[in-house]
Design a protein around this motif. Structure first.
Motif, mmCIF file in Angstrom:
data_model
loop_
_atom_site.group_PDB
_atom_site.id
_atom_site.type_symbol
_atom_site.label_atom_id
_atom_site.label_comp_id
_atom_site.label_asym_id
_atom_site.label_seq_id
_atom_site.Cartn_x
_atom_site.Cartn_y
_atom_site.Cartn_z
ATOM 1 N N SER A 47 -10.751 -3.358 -1.944
ATOM 2 C CA SER A 47 -11.230 -1.991 -1.731
ATOM 3 C C SER A 47 -12.007 -1.995 -0.782
ATOM 4 N N ASP A 48 -12.486 -3.105 -0.223
ATOM 5 C CA ASP A 48 -13.376 -3.041 1.111
ATOM 6 C C ASP A 48 -12.575 -2.719 2.237
ATOM 7 N N ALA A 49 -11.192 -3.333 2.337
ATOM 8 C CA ALA A 49 -10.308 -3.067 3.379
ATOM 9 C C ALA A 49 -9.820 -1.596 3.258
ATOM 10 N N ILE A 50 -9.670 -1.062 2.126
ATOM 11 C CA ILE A 50 -9.162 0.244 2.053
ATOM 12 C C ILE A 50 -10.414 1.103 2.489
ATOM 13 N N ASP A 103 -0.017 -2.108 1.567
ATOM 14 C CA ASP A 103 0.633 -0.832 1.334
ATOM 15 C C ASP A 103 0.086 0.394 1.505
ATOM 16 N N ARG A 104 -1.091 0.749 1.065
ATOM 17 C CA ARG A 104 -1.687 2.015 1.284
ATOM 18 C C ARG A 104 -2.193 1.859 2.845
ATOM 19 N N ILE A 105 -2.667 0.919 3.254
ATOM 20 C CA ILE A 105 -3.050 1.026 4.477
ATOM 21 C C ILE A 105 -1.945 1.458 5.489
ATOM 22 N N SER A 151 -0.898 5.045 5.460
ATOM 23 C CA SER A 151 -1.855 5.617 6.255
ATOM 24 C C SER A 151 -1.822 5.650 7.582
ATOM 25 N N LEU A 152 -1.385 4.313 8.248
ATOM 26 C CA LEU A 152 -1.141 4.206 9.569
ATOM 27 C C LEU A 152 -0.154 4.872 9.861
ATOM 28 N N CYS A 153 1.051 5.187 9.417
ATOM 29 C CA CYS A 153 2.368 5.668 9.702
ATOM 30 C C CYS A 153 2.269 7.015 9.516
#
Length: 74
Positions: free
Chosen positions: A34-37, A58-60, A63-65
């Protein structure tokens, strides 16, 4: 590696690499998924207890794409 259909495979591979690298840094510093998110400005997941590193990556990457724009020739 499973690439979403609506994202360029090269773009997805690059985003996954960057997301993995960023999550590895957070992990080495003793952080949680959750810190990375939150480091990427994404909202904290409601299911923070079931959020693991693979889901965070995957979520990161998604979001980048989503934030990248496609340049086209004139």
């Amino acid at each position: 590696m499973l690439t979403p259909d609506h994202i360029n495979p090269v773009q997805w591979a690059q985003a996954m690499g960057y997301a993995r690298q960023s999550c590895a840094r957070v992990f080495r510093d003793g952080g949680k998924p959750s810190d990375a998110i939150e480091a990427f400005g994404l909202p904290r997941a409601d299911d923070a207890t079931t959020l693991d590193w693979s889901r965070a990556v995957d979520r990161i990457a998604q979001s980048l794409c989503a934030s990248m724009t496609v340049r086209r020739a004139a």
